[in-house]
Design an enzyme around this catalytic site. Structure first.
Site, mmCIF file in Angstrom:
data_model
loop_
_atom_site.group_PDB
_atom_site.id
_atom_site.type_symbol
_atom_site.label_atom_id
_atom_site.label_comp_id
_atom_site.label_asym_id
_atom_site.label_seq_id
_atom_site.Cartn_x
_atom_site.Cartn_y
_atom_site.Cartn_z
ATOM 1 N N GLU A 119 -36.456 -16.017 6.871
ATOM 2 C CA GLU A 119 -37.381 -16.871 6.091
ATOM 3 C C GLU A 119 -38.430 -16.024 5.377
ATOM 4 O O GLU A 119 -39.562 -16.471 5.168
ATOM 5 C CB GLU A 119 -38.084 -17.882 7.009
ATOM 6 N N THR A 159 -29.109 -16.030 1.451
ATOM 7 C CA THR A 159 -28.998 -14.580 1.602
ATOM 8 C C THR A 159 -27.561 -14.103 1.357
ATOM 9 O O THR A 159 -26.609 -14.736 1.816
ATOM 10 C CB THR A 159 -29.415 -14.174 3.035
HETATM 11 P P1 TGC Z 1 -40.783 -15.750 -8.436
HETATM 12 O O1 TGC Z 1 -40.631 -15.384 -9.896
HETATM 13 O O2 TGC Z 1 -42.049 -15.396 -7.758
HETATM 14 O O3 TGC Z 1 -40.562 -17.331 -8.281
HETATM 15 C C1 TGC Z 1 -39.453 -17.997 -8.864
HETATM 16 C C2 TGC Z 1 -39.829 -19.472 -9.005
HETATM 17 O O4 TGC Z 1 -40.017 -20.037 -7.709
HETATM 18 C C3 TGC Z 1 -41.366 -20.541 -7.576
HETATM 19 N N1 TGC Z 1 -41.779 -20.256 -6.186
HETATM 20 C C4 TGC Z 1 -41.832 -21.191 -5.233
HETATM 21 N N2 TGC Z 1 -41.607 -22.510 -5.268
HETATM 22 C C5 TGC Z 1 -41.740 -23.196 -4.120
HETATM 23 N N3 TGC Z 1 -42.062 -22.619 -2.947
HETATM 24 C C6 TGC Z 1 -42.260 -21.281 -2.863
HETATM 25 N N4 TGC Z 1 -42.547 -20.714 -1.681
HETATM 26 C C7 TGC Z 1 -42.163 -20.508 -4.043
HETATM 27 N N5 TGC Z 1 -42.298 -19.193 -4.335
HETATM 28 C C8 TGC Z 1 -42.069 -19.053 -5.648
HETATM 29 C C9 TGC Z 1 -42.160 -19.790 -8.606
HETATM 30 O O5 TGC Z 1 -43.305 -20.525 -8.967
HETATM 31 C C10 TGC Z 1 -41.153 -19.693 -9.723
HETATM 32 O O6 TGC Z 1 -41.077 -20.970 -10.344
HETATM 33 P P2 TGC Z 1 -40.762 -21.108 -11.935
HETATM 34 O O7 TGC Z 1 -40.926 -22.557 -12.221
HETATM 35 O O8 TGC Z 1 -41.780 -20.238 -12.628
HETATM 36 O O9 TGC Z 1 -39.371 -20.607 -12.123
HETATM 37 O O10 TGC Z 1 -39.522 -15.171 -7.705
HETATM 38 P P3 TGC Z 1 -39.130 -13.673 -7.323
HETATM 39 O O11 TGC Z 1 -37.700 -13.474 -7.692
HETATM 40 O O12 TGC Z 1 -40.128 -12.695 -7.853
HETATM 41 O O13 TGC Z 1 -39.171 -13.705 -5.733
HETATM 42 C C11 TGC Z 1 -40.339 -13.750 -5.053
HETATM 43 C C12 TGC Z 1 -40.106 -13.540 -3.536
HETATM 44 C C13 TGC Z 1 -39.756 -12.104 -3.235
HETATM 45 C C14 TGC Z 1 -41.418 -13.890 -2.882
HETATM 46 C C15 TGC Z 1 -38.981 -14.476 -3.026
HETATM 47 O O14 TGC Z 1 -37.768 -14.112 -3.553
HETATM 48 C C16 TGC Z 1 -38.896 -14.514 -1.529
HETATM 49 O O15 TGC Z 1 -39.565 -15.318 -0.900
HETATM 50 N N6 TGC Z 1 -38.021 -13.661 -0.896
HETATM 51 C C17 TGC Z 1 -37.735 -13.755 0.523
HETATM 52 C C18 TGC Z 1 -36.355 -14.354 0.721
HETATM 53 C C19 TGC Z 1 -36.281 -15.268 1.892
HETATM 54 O O16 TGC Z 1 -37.259 -15.751 2.417
HETATM 55 N N7 TGC Z 1 -35.074 -15.580 2.303
HETATM 56 C C20 TGC Z 1 -34.869 -16.514 3.355
HETATM 57 C C21 TGC Z 1 -33.422 -16.921 3.444
HETATM 58 S S1 TGC Z 1 -33.160 -18.396 4.352
HETATM 59 C C22 TGC Z 1 -33.484 -17.995 5.941
HETATM 60 O O17 TGC Z 1 -33.882 -16.938 6.308
HETATM 61 C C23 TGC Z 1 -33.222 -19.079 6.892
HETATM 62 S S2 TGC Z 1 -33.455 -18.662 8.517
HETATM 63 C C24 TGC Z 1 -32.919 -20.064 9.188
HETATM 64 C C25 TGC Z 1 -33.344 -20.324 10.592
HETATM 65 O O18 TGC Z 1 -34.491 -20.822 10.804
HETATM 66 O O19 TGC Z 1 -32.501 -20.099 11.501
HETATM 67 P P1 FAD Z 2 -33.759 -6.505 3.150
HETATM 68 O O1 FAD Z 2 -34.155 -7.429 2.054
HETATM 69 O O2 FAD Z 2 -32.713 -5.485 2.858
HETATM 70 O O3 FAD Z 2 -35.081 -5.773 3.682
HETATM 71 C C1 FAD Z 2 -35.017 -4.663 4.572
HETATM 72 C C2 FAD Z 2 -36.454 -4.128 4.739
HETATM 73 O O4 FAD Z 2 -36.982 -3.739 3.478
HETATM 74 C C3 FAD Z 2 -37.412 -5.203 5.298
HETATM 75 O O5 FAD Z 2 -38.305 -4.603 6.180
HETATM 76 C C4 FAD Z 2 -38.148 -5.675 4.062
HETATM 77 O O6 FAD Z 2 -39.461 -6.169 4.364
HETATM 78 C C5 FAD Z 2 -38.225 -4.398 3.239
HETATM 79 N N1 FAD Z 2 -38.379 -4.697 1.802
HETATM 80 C C6 FAD Z 2 -37.513 -5.344 0.982
HETATM 81 N N2 FAD Z 2 -38.032 -5.471 -0.251
HETATM 82 C C7 FAD Z 2 -39.250 -4.886 -0.204
HETATM 83 C C8 FAD Z 2 -40.315 -4.713 -1.148
HETATM 84 N N3 FAD Z 2 -40.220 -5.187 -2.402
HETATM 85 N N4 FAD Z 2 -41.414 -4.056 -0.768
HETATM 86 C C9 FAD Z 2 -41.540 -3.601 0.513
HETATM 87 N N5 FAD Z 2 -40.599 -3.748 1.459
HETATM 88 C C10 FAD Z 2 -39.478 -4.388 1.105
HETATM 89 N N6 FAD Z 2 -30.510 -16.422 5.391
HETATM 90 C C11 FAD Z 2 -30.057 -17.584 4.842
HETATM 91 O O7 FAD Z 2 -29.919 -17.708 3.619
HETATM 92 N N7 FAD Z 2 -29.760 -18.646 5.652
HETATM 93 C C12 FAD Z 2 -29.880 -18.597 6.998
HETATM 94 O O8 FAD Z 2 -29.602 -19.593 7.681
HETATM 95 C C13 FAD Z 2 -30.321 -17.373 7.588
HETATM 96 N N8 FAD Z 2 -30.368 -17.242 8.948
HETATM 97 C C14 FAD Z 2 -30.605 -16.003 9.501
HETATM 98 C C15 FAD Z 2 -30.445 -15.826 10.878
HETATM 99 C C16 FAD Z 2 -30.618 -14.569 11.430
HETATM 100 C C17 FAD Z 2 -30.365 -14.365 12.898
HETATM 101 C C18 FAD Z 2 -31.035 -13.484 10.619
HETATM 102 C C19 FAD Z 2 -31.263 -12.127 11.202
HETATM 103 C C20 FAD Z 2 -31.214 -13.665 9.267
HETATM 104 C C21 FAD Z 2 -30.984 -14.917 8.681
HETATM 105 N N9 FAD Z 2 -31.037 -15.106 7.293
HETATM 106 C C22 FAD Z 2 -30.626 -16.284 6.727
HETATM 107 C C23 FAD Z 2 -31.287 -13.958 6.420
HETATM 108 C C24 FAD Z 2 -32.764 -13.555 6.339
HETATM 109 O O9 FAD Z 2 -33.488 -14.450 5.566
HETATM 110 C C25 FAD Z 2 -32.787 -12.139 5.754
HETATM 111 O O10 FAD Z 2 -32.344 -11.265 6.773
HETATM 112 C C26 FAD Z 2 -34.172 -11.748 5.273
HETATM 113 O O11 FAD Z 2 -34.558 -12.528 4.162
HETATM 114 C C27 FAD Z 2 -34.249 -10.254 4.906
HETATM 115 O O12 FAD Z 2 -33.159 -9.852 4.135
HETATM 116 P P2 FAD Z 2 -32.313 -8.541 4.539
HETATM 117 O O13 FAD Z 2 -31.928 -8.685 5.963
HETATM 118 O O14 FAD Z 2 -31.250 -8.385 3.537
HETATM 119 O O15 FAD Z 2 -33.343 -7.341 4.460
#
Ligand code: TGC
Ligand code: FAD
Length: 396
Positions: free
Chosen positions: A375, A143
């Site tokens: 996540e 992120t």
């Molecule tokens: P998109 O074009 O759909 O996909 C790009 C490529 O990735 C593949 N793919 C996956 N592969 C493995 N596992 C998955 N879950 C996958 N989802 C997609 C896909 O097949 C493609 O592959 P290729 O070979 O064709 O290149 O990508 P997009 O840019 O349209 O994004 C889709 C979207 C919005 C769903 C994705 O960006 C997303 O999941 N966004 C949410 C971001 C997120 O979850 N961030 C988390 C940050 S880390 C965190 O929060 C840690 S918290 C830590 C703690 O527990 O304390």
């Molecule tokens: P934004 O992406 O700005 O979203 C804001 C709002 O808009 C949300 O409600 C979302 O659902 C909505 N939104 C966005 N896009 C769309 C769409 N296309 N359609 C409809 N609604 C939409 N990240 C890491 O990489 N590593 C970590 O270890 C990690 N740890 C974290 C720990 C904490 C305590 C927190 C709070 C976050 C952590 N994160 C980490 C980041 C986390 O994954 C992001 O906060 C999360 O993915 C959302 O991103 P954002 O906060 O920028 O919200």
């Protein structure tokens, strides 16, 4: 109803006997973690959470109970167990606190997993044993300040510099970053392709300031990652993956664990609500004797049971390597939302006491607000399911 069900009222709240679907090894792992949480986490967690301090000393204990990478191979610092063991361990950790489960999720699924899956043998041997034993703390940087739900837009980048790359950019909201020894960072190369880079504490130009002021996940430390012309050896680039599927496949692992973990938080809230409602009397009888309280409790245990079955089935598919990202999104979204709703209902059953730290409810509820967002947010997971069932990508 099975004989003894009444006596078991407070025993884990496993209404449909999901335990009966688990192996001896799963149950042993579950009990060991449950006991550890009772001994090491429950007595201190309200205090740490209250002071917004991370109980770092628990890293070693988490390693000892096998919470880091339970389903990764033992020779690489993992637990050598299956995906259900991994899930049930996350459930028991989050029964204690989402922040403690976070420590394990990040270390195992977001740091050890990418190094194991996409790293060179040299990288595996250098980092995994130390991460698995808790000697090293890891973090995962995806992120950015301006790219949360859409990580593909990231601007953090690497530029070629002989046998090094020069890393610039910033990551935001990174669990454990201020205390991490290594960071798995996702950055774009000069062709715009996303690469995984292992950045080590102490590399000049690298800092990880703490983010303060969180009302949620207060016992977990969160920070930024700032890179100003950091020279990273090319041997620290993960050779085995290119593109967004690298970080997203790590997220699939961690989201799976959260789908199980959230059940633990829900069970702890339900447990507290059930006990309180049986003890507390109003209008001359226990709160549990009122139909409206029973409705709340009955709905809670129904939702917990549905979530357990979703997680268990997901686990059996994960064991066969068949759990899809869409199925994982459905379970993460459903189970976290379920847990948050249960925390809110449990808070009501506790009346005024529910807002105090005498009970775990508010802490779980505040934690779950983060779990709902990190996540992949609640709505992002809904759109992933929407994309899966319609074949139309609403993100583009
Ligand atoms: P998109 O074009 O759909 O996909 C790009 C490529 O990735 C593949 N793919 C996956 N592969 C493995 N596992 C998955 N879950 C996958 N989802 C997609 C896909 O097949 C493609 O592959 P290729 O070979 O064709 O290149 O990508 P997009 O840019 O349209 O994004 C889709 C979207 C919005 C769903 C994705 O960006 C997303 O999941 N966004 C949410 C971001 C997120 O979850 N961030 C988390 C940050 S880390 C965190 O929060 C840690 S918290 C830590 C703690 O527990 O304390
Ligand atoms: P934004 O992406 O700005 O979203 C804001 C709002 O808009 C949300 O409600 C979302 O659902 C909505 N939104 C966005 N896009 C769309 C769409 N296309 N359609 C409809 N609604 C939409 N990240 C890491 O990489 N590593 C970590 O270890 C990690 N740890 C974290 C720990 C904490 C305590 C927190 C709070 C976050 C952590 N994160 C980490 C980041 C986390 O994954 C992001 O906060 C999360 O993915 C959302 O991103 P954002 O906060 O920028 O919200």
């Amino acid at each position: 109803m099975a004989k003894g069900a009444k006596e078991d009222r407070f025993k884990g709240h496993d209404y449909y006997n999901v335990d009966g679907l688990l192996s001896e090894d799963h149950l042993l792992a579950r009990d060991a973690v449950r006991d550890w949480v009772k001994k090491e986490v429950s007595p201190i967690i309200e205090d740490y959470s209250n002071r917004a301090e991370c109980p770092h000393h628990l890293f070693k204990g988490l390693a000892e109970i096998g919470a880091f990478g339970p389903s990764l191979p033992e020779q690489y610092g993992g637990g050598g167990m299956d995906e259900i063991a991994y899930g049930i361990i996350m459930q028991e950790l989050e029964r204690g606190d989402s922040g403690i489960r976070s420590m394990a999720s990040v270390q195992g699924s977001l740091v050890m997993y990418p190094i194991y899956k996409f790293g060179s043998e040299e990288q595996r041997l250098k980092y995994l044993p130390k991460l698995g034993s808790g000697e090293f703390i890891g973090c995962f940087g995806l992120t950015e300040p301006d790219h949360g739900s859409n990580p593909s837009g990231m601007v953090t980048n690497i530029k070629d510099d002989g046998d090094h790359v020069i890393l610039n950019g910033a990551k935001m909201w990174i669990t454990n970053s201020p205390v991490a020894d290594v960071a798995v960072v996702w950055a774009k190369d000069e062709s715009g392709i996303i690469r995984g880079v292992i950045v080590e504490k102490g590399m000049p130009g690298f800092s990880a300031p703490e983010i303060h002021g969180k009302w949620s996940l207060r016992a977990s430390i969160t920070g930024e990652l700032v890179f100003e012309d950091v020279r990273v050896p090319k041997s620290n680039i993960l050779p085995g993956v290119q593109g967004l599927k690298g970080p997203l496949s790590c997220l699939s692992k961690a989201r799976y664990g959260i789908a199980w973990g959230a059940i633990g938080a829900a069970m702890d809230c339900y447990d507290s609500a059930l006990r309180y409602s049986l003890e507390r009397e109003q209008f001359g009888k226990p709160l549990a004797g009122f139909q409206l309280t029973q409705k709340k409790l009955a709905e809670m245990i129904t939702e917990i049971t549905k979530a357990q079955l979703l997680a268990w089935r997901l686990g059996t598919m994960a064991n066969e390597g068949k759990a899809t990202p869409g199925q994982i999104s459905m379970a993460k979204r459903n189970n976290v939302h379920m847990a948050l709703e249960i925390a809110r209902e449990a808070r009501q059953i506790h009346g005024g006491m529910g807002i105090t730290n005498e009970y775990p409810i508010m802490r779980h509820m505040m934690n779950l607000e983060t779990v709902l967002t990190y996540e992949g947010t609640h709505d992002i997971h809904l759109l992933i399911t929407g994309m899966d069932v319609t074949g139309i990508n609403a993100f583009k």
